[in-house]
Design a protein around this motif. Structure first.
Motif, PDB file in Angstrom:
ATOM      1  N   VAL A   1       0.837  -1.197   0.000  1.00  0.00           N
ATOM      2  CA  VAL A   1       0.000   0.000   0.000  1.00  0.00           C
ATOM      3  C   VAL A   1       0.873   1.248   0.000  1.00  0.00           C
ATOM      4  O   VAL A   1       0.605   2.219  -0.732  1.00  0.00           O
ATOM      5  N   LEU A   2       1.947   1.210   0.818  1.00  0.00           N
ATOM      6  CA  LEU A   2       2.860   2.354   0.863  1.00  0.00           C
ATOM      7  C   LEU A   2       3.507   2.585  -0.494  1.00  0.00           C
ATOM      8  O   LEU A   2       3.620   3.735  -0.955  1.00  0.00           O
ATOM      9  N   GLY A   3       3.920   1.490  -1.178  1.00  0.00           N
ATOM     10  CA  GLY A   3       4.501   1.629  -2.517  1.00  0.00           C
ATOM     11  C   GLY A   3       3.503   2.197  -3.509  1.00  0.00           C
ATOM     12  O   GLY A   3       3.856   3.028  -4.354  1.00  0.00           O
ATOM     13  N   GLY A   4       2.240   1.750  -3.406  1.00  0.00           N
ATOM     14  CA  GLY A   4       1.217   2.280  -4.295  1.00  0.00           C
ATOM     15  C   GLY A   4       0.972   3.760  -4.061  1.00  0.00           C
ATOM     16  O   GLY A   4       0.800   4.539  -5.006  1.00  0.00           O
ATOM     17  N   VAL A   5       0.965   4.158  -2.772  1.00  0.00           N
ATOM     18  CA  VAL A   5       0.754   5.576  -2.449  1.00  0.00           C
ATOM     19  C   VAL A   5       1.910   6.419  -2.983  1.00  0.00           C
ATOM     20  O   VAL A   5       1.703   7.495  -3.566  1.00  0.00           O
ATOM     21  N   LEU A   6       3.137   5.936  -2.769  1.00  0.00           N
ATOM     22  CA  LEU A   6       4.299   6.672  -3.278  1.00  0.00           C
ATOM     23  C   LEU A   6       4.254   6.779  -4.806  1.00  0.00           C
ATOM     24  O   LEU A   6       4.568   7.823  -5.386  1.00  0.00           O
ATOM     25  N   GLY A   7       3.849   5.666  -5.471  1.00  0.00           N
ATOM     26  CA  GLY A   7       3.725   5.704  -6.925  1.00  0.00           C
ATOM     27  C   GLY A   7       2.652   6.686  -7.366  1.00  0.00           C
ATOM     28  O   GLY A   7       2.828   7.409  -8.358  1.00  0.00           O
ATOM     29  N   GLY A   8       1.535   6.726  -6.615  1.00  0.00           N
ATOM     30  CA  GLY A   8       0.482   7.690  -6.937  1.00  0.00           C
ATOM     31  C   GLY A   8       0.962   9.122  -6.786  1.00  0.00           C
ATOM     32  O   GLY A   8       0.630   9.996  -7.595  1.00  0.00           O
ATOM     33  N   LEU A   9       1.776   9.363  -5.738  1.00  0.00           N
ATOM     34  CA  LEU A   9       2.331  10.708  -5.555  1.00  0.00           C
ATOM     35  C   LEU A   9       3.273  11.073  -6.695  1.00  0.00           C
ATOM     36  O   LEU A   9       3.284  12.225  -7.170  1.00  0.00           O
ATOM     37  N   LEU A  10       4.069  10.088  -7.132  1.00  0.00           N
ATOM     38  CA  LEU A  10       4.939  10.344  -8.283  1.00  0.00           C
ATOM     39  C   LEU A  10       4.108  10.632  -9.534  1.00  0.00           C
ATOM     40  O   LEU A  10       4.465  11.488 -10.351  1.00  0.00           O
ATOM     41  N   GLY A  11       2.990   9.894  -9.691  1.00  0.00           N
ATOM     42  CA  GLY A  11       2.100  10.158 -10.824  1.00  0.00           C
ATOM     43  C   GLY A  11       1.506  11.551 -10.756  1.00  0.00           C
ATOM     44  O   GLY A  11       1.388  12.240 -11.776  1.00  0.00           O
ATOM     45  N   PHE A  12       1.163  11.983  -9.543  1.00  0.00           N
ATOM     46  CA  PHE A  12       0.634  13.344  -9.391  1.00  0.00           C
ATOM     47  C   PHE A  12       1.706  14.377  -9.728  1.00  0.00           C
ATOM     48  O   PHE A  12       1.420  15.418 -10.335  1.00  0.00           O
ATOM     49  N   GLY A  13       2.948  14.077  -9.326  1.00  0.00           N
ATOM     50  CA  GLY A  13       4.047  14.976  -9.674  1.00  0.00           C
ATOM     51  C   GLY A  13       4.258  15.052 -11.172  1.00  0.00           C
ATOM     52  O   GLY A  13       4.506  16.137 -11.719  1.00  0.00           O
ATOM     53  N   TYR A  14       4.142  13.899 -11.826  1.00  0.00           N
ATOM     54  CA  TYR A  14       4.264  13.886 -13.290  1.00  0.00           C
ATOM     55  C   TYR A  14       3.147  14.706 -13.926  1.00  0.00           C
ATOM     56  O   TYR A  14       3.381  15.462 -14.881  1.00  0.00           O
ATOM     57  N   TYR A  15       1.944  14.585 -13.375  1.00  0.00           N
ATOM     58  CA  TYR A  15       0.811  15.365 -13.885  1.00  0.00           C
ATOM     59  C   TYR A  15       1.070  16.862 -13.733  1.00  0.00           C
ATOM     60  O   TYR A  15       0.730  17.663 -14.611  1.00  0.00           O
ATOM     61  N   SER A  16       1.685  17.249 -12.605  1.00  0.00           N
ATOM     62  CA  SER A  16       1.926  18.668 -12.351  1.00  0.00           C
ATOM     63  C   SER A  16       2.986  19.243 -13.277  1.00  0.00           C
ATOM     64  O   SER A  16       2.936  20.427 -13.636  1.00  0.00           O
ATOM     65  N   MET A  17       3.953  18.397 -13.679  1.00  0.00           N
ATOM     66  CA  MET A  17       5.059  18.901 -14.497  1.00  0.00           C
ATOM     67  C   MET A  17       4.787  18.800 -15.994  1.00  0.00           C
ATOM     68  O   MET A  17       5.353  19.551 -16.780  1.00  0.00           O
ATOM     69  N   GLN A  18       3.933  17.868 -16.424  1.00  0.00           N
ATOM     70  CA  GLN A  18       3.715  17.634 -17.841  1.00  0.00           C
ATOM     71  C   GLN A  18       2.381  18.208 -18.305  1.00  0.00           C
ATOM     72  O   GLN A  18       1.421  18.294 -17.532  1.00  0.00           O
ATOM     73  N   ASN A  19       2.365  18.588 -19.572  1.00  0.00           N
ATOM     74  CA  ASN A  19       1.105  19.009 -20.187  1.00  0.00           C
ATOM     75  C   ASN A  19       0.363  17.784 -20.716  1.00  0.00           C
ATOM     76  O   ASN A  19       0.997  16.851 -21.215  1.00  0.00           O
ATOM     77  N   PRO A  20      -0.955  17.767 -20.606  1.00  0.00           N
ATOM     78  CA  PRO A  20      -1.709  16.620 -21.124  1.00  0.00           C
ATOM     79  C   PRO A  20      -1.455  16.416 -22.617  1.00  0.00           C
ATOM     80  O   PRO A  20      -1.348  17.375 -23.387  1.00  0.00           O
ATOM     81  N   SER A  21      -1.334  15.169 -23.003  1.00  0.00           N
ATOM     82  CA  SER A  21      -1.095  14.820 -24.410  1.00  0.00           C
ATOM     83  C   SER A  21      -2.312  14.090 -24.950  1.00  0.00           C
ATOM     84  O   SER A  21      -2.844  13.180 -24.307  1.00  0.00           O
ATOM     85  N   TYR A  22      -2.747  14.499 -26.139  1.00  0.00           N
ATOM     86  CA  TYR A  22      -3.925  13.896 -26.758  1.00  0.00           C
ATOM     87  C   TYR A  22      -3.598  13.497 -28.189  1.00  0.00           C
ATOM     88  O   TYR A  22      -2.619  13.977 -28.785  1.00  0.00           O
ATOM     89  N   GLU A  23      -4.418  12.628 -28.728  1.00  0.00           N
ATOM     90  CA  GLU A  23      -4.237  12.183 -30.113  1.00  0.00           C
ATOM     91  C   GLU A  23      -5.511  12.461 -30.909  1.00  0.00           C
ATOM     92  O   GLU A  23      -6.624  12.293 -30.397  1.00  0.00           O
TER      93      GLU A  23
END
Length: 344
Positions: free
Chosen positions: A56-78
């Protein structure tokens, strides 16, 4: 005699025992597979239960990293556009699209602007292009039951296809920065229409159709004159010989105009139909045709956030499992090393 009578019975017993042994062997094999699966399932359950907090802790940390990626990257669409290229086919068409995609990946938007003929400011949202013929894009081969020659069919489609789906990857920074896809569509058409190979084939086909149209119009004009003469001579009852008409009909030297003057009207209708077909081909003749334009794209932060967090949590959980497995393998190898050292 008694020994001969007993032989068939012993043979039957041996065959029966053989079949029973095969049955027992299959049953044991299936039982072994089931037990192995059950052992693995129990091991996985125990592994998850014993280390649930860490997972669970690993999943939470991964989710936080995903949120960080969301904050730094612009959404990409096709978004995709379907184009018919009559003259530039198959892999040659895809090579041209790959050339444009290379400009995007290398951020050479100035060169891309020159190729597409649109301002550079309208292109900075582009990440790249991908092209695929329609057959592969929609996987029409799945509709066929037989796939014996599927590789040959795919190769033939790659080489000779004239209908493609071009997928553009775009970044959207904010709701106010929606890309101008209509301008991008015009730019792609401009890029292909100025291709010298396409122009050469297009001009050749255009000249052929125009020459055919001119010939048919001349023939129809001649036939109109001939019909007028026939009408006048029929009225005056002067249609007595073909020589009196003093007009020859193209490629129909065997037609007996005297005995069947109405055949001219049949031929006139035939030429008219051919002329209509030529006019239709000329009207539809294009270097490149857009079948379906780009689909509109709109910023969807919520969907991008959920996607980033979900993938981050999944990768975090998998990374935690991988770490524990490496620790278990390391522990096992350490014990084996100690045993070998003590034996020496």
């Amino acid at each position: 005699m008694e020994e001969n009578k007993n032989k068939p019975a012993s043979d039957e017993i041996d065959i029966r025992e053989f079949l029973l042994s095969i049955r027992d062997g299959i049953a044991k094999f299936l039982s072994w597979i089931f037990k192995t699966f059950l052992i693995l399932l129990i091991f996985l359950r125990n592994f998850v239960v014993a280390r649930f907090k860490f997972l669970v802790l690993g999943g939470v940390l991964g989710g936080l990293l995903g949120f960080g990626y969301y904050s730094m990257q612009n959404p990409s669409y096709e978004t995709g556009i379907t184009i018919r290229s009559t003259y530039l086919r198959g892999l040659y068409f895809k090579a041209e699209v790959d050339k444009l995609s290379d400009y995007c990946r290398n951020k050479n938007y100035d060169l891309l602007s020159q190729e597409l003929g649109i301002p550079e400011a309208e292109l900075i949202f582009l990440k790249g292009f991908e092209s695929e013929n329609v057959n592969n894009y929609y996987n029409i081969y799945s509709f066929y039951n037989s796939t014996e020659n599927i590789d040959s069919v795919i190769l033939a489609a790659e080489l000779g296809s004239s209908l493609f789906v071009i997928t553009a990857s775009v970044n959207i920074e904010s709701e106010d920065s929606t890309p101008n896809l209509s301008m991008l569509e015009k730019g792609l058409l401009h890029y292909f229409e100025k291709n010298p190979y396409i122009n050469r084939l297009y001009n050749t086909e255009l000249s052929r159709l125009q020459a055919r149209k001119k010939k048919l119009e001349t023939e129809l004009s001649n036939l109109d004159s001939l019909k007028t003469i026939i009408k006048e001579k029929l009225k005056k009852n002067e249609l007595t010989s073909a020589a009196s008409l003093e007009i020859s009909v193209r490629e129909n030297k065997n037609d007996d105009v005297v005995s069947n003057p109405l055949s001219i009207f049949d031929q006139d209708y035939q030429f008219f139909q051919e002329l209509q077909e030529v006019n239709t081909e000329l009207a539809l003749l294009e270097k490149v045709q857009v079948v379906n334009g780009f689909n509109g794209v709109k910023l969807n932060k919520q969907a991008f956030l959920l996607k980033s967090v979900a993938y981050g949590g999944l990768y975090g959980g998998l990374a935690t499992i991988a770490i524990f497995l490496l620790l278990a393998v390391n522990h096992y190898l350490t014990n084996e090393e100690k045993k070998m050292a003590s034996e020496k």
